[in-house]
Design a protein around this motif. Sequence first.
Motif: not given
Lengths: 222, 56, 187, 260
Positions: C59, C113, C115, C151-161
């Motif tokens: 980090n 990338p 994102l 590299l994009v580290k995408h989180t584990n949050e999924y929110v509808a656009a």
Amino acid sequence: MWREVWLICRKDLTVERRARVTLIQIVPTVLLILVVFAFAFDANPSLLGAGAGGLFWVAVLFGAVLGAKRSFDIEAEGGNLDALRLGGLSPAAILWGKAMALAVQMAAVAVFTAAGLVVLFSVTVTDWPLLLTAAVCGTAAFAICGCLYGAMTVGLRSADTLLPLLLIPVAAPVLLAGTRAFDVALGTSADQGWSWTALLAVVLITYVAVGWAAAGPLLEDA
Amino acid sequence: MTWAANVFSGYALTAAAVVAYATWVVRRGRVLGRDLGIGPAGAGTDPGRSHPETSQ
Amino acid sequence: MTDLSPRHLLPAEPDRADARRVLGRRRKAMIVGFVVLLVIAAGAATVAGLRNATLFFRNADEAIAERVELGDRRFRLQGRVVPASVAVDTGVTTFEVIHNCASVSVRHSVDPPDLFESPWIPVVLEGRWVQGDVVTVAGRDTHFFSSDNMLVKHTNEYVAANEDRVPDPNEPPEGFLDDCPFEVPRL
Amino acid sequence: MTGSVATRVLGAIGLAAAAVMAILALWVSPADAVQGDAVRLMYVHVPSIWVAYGSFVLTAFASARVLWRTRSGAGGTEGVIADRQARHWDRVAGAAAELGVMFTGLTLVTGSLWGKVTWGTYWQWDARLTTTVLLFVTHLGYLALRRLPAESRARARRSAVMALIAVVNLPIVHYSVDWWRTLHQEASLEIGIGGDRNYSGEMYWTLLYSWATFTLIALWIGIHRYRVLRLEELAEEAALEELLSVRRSEPSHDEPVTER
């Protein structure tokens, strides 16, 4: 129990002393692997120094595959394994005895590999205790899972090709942790060497546990 | 857009693999069943039950 | 199929064999217990011993703290991209990443990338420390991070656009900068 | 040959569920705020690995049963029953392992495609990805071991031991994202009726629905595979029987037959 283990171990080492397969076949093969890598990375010598830790473990792993194969080849002929079982030896004793003998031979292979690395790739060691601990744990782990899978494939017609397929994935954690620990001990990486060595020890303990549980089912009808 | 290509190839590959495996399994069952003489294809019998060996 | 198995009854086993079998069972139970214990111990040791082991990335705050040990070795750096700091100049993208209130100035030499565009996205960068005076949101710094792989580290949050609720790029994720002693520049 | 009324119904439900799943996953469920439509890969990627987990756990469980049933060399009726049960569990282990390998492979492929659009790379050697590959390869090895010709009892025991060794990796795969720092996101889904705080509602339910669909289809294939394994054994026995009858019909000799 320990007497039986020692008996089997001594038997295997005697066979090795007479036939010298490890010394005159496996050790040269492993050294050849180092040389082949030297050819492959000829254009970039600094890469060799940086990858020496990994190279050591790859070479020893191949040595362990060959050693495990050899260790159970001598039992496959003439139903030796059945004879040992009929002689009243417990499956666990057979497995541990063979693992011990294999570990001794793998230690020899490791020493030669290390010498080869020093000569061919001019590596320097910055942390001896770390290097030795990691080497001992990793070699022992290779020997144990080599024996487990050797016992699993003993006497099978396609054992030669199947053994590496089975053994290499299971040995991969050792390869990974051993490489990281060596990279630190050889001063090429700023990782946490001792926690990788701890992982090696954990892997070793796990294999010992698995070997303990699996010896019976594996050898009783191998 | 790359995402569209990747999403659709992901779905297509998954579907293809599952269908191919299922087809292979069913075919092999059919061939073995014919060889063993457990009724013609589509007889609707469960080999697990129609064969005396397993009904005991 | 003809049954070829022997028809006669097997003679009863003598008592000694029975006794031995009972003993064997007891030994087996002990061994099984031992194995279970070992496996549990092994699992616990792995978790405890490797919690802190840096496997994939450091980090931003750790990368700064370990700057001397890291020297010019390559490692991976993780942090969230500060949207207001992104600037593109002849193929080099410069921006800052923040983690735990530590900010690192990054010079990235390859096209990022897709994102990367989304505000406050966490990224993992591959590269090393290079000496050079830079100014970050947290103050002056003597090193920047030279990176050639993102590299994009995408989180584990999924929110509808949601078309009606486009996120404000000036607004960092909830709680991310709460305890930091600096103000983040706005676009 | 391997169909029955039950599996026909199961198959029909599975097909219908898959059709509905395609509509839900590709059309009805919303795009993600950050990832956009790439998030739709989740509905094949995550259910694949869940089904694979389930299959490998079943393989391990069945293998433990095999070892349990072949543990003692019991003779007589008891031995026949134990042997039959061991064969049953051995077939369960084999069928489940094949499914698991296929779905792990699909997880790797779809994950790689997903990674390209979100992370910007097809592959990275992070802990989750590496351990998943190891899970895949060890079970591939398990299948290879199963295929080797050997006396069926010995083969069943041997592969059972291998399956139990291989399954040790499974919790490591699952918890790797929590134990180590990985590029891969943490394991996050909390299954519950109220949904999960990390997932918006439609996505959560679509994911669960996809999982149910995958499970149905896997079950259907698995049952058929089990029956095919049974047929393979029957074919083997029939071939042996034929050889035996040929042998028996030969004129008898006075000296005992020594070869096997």
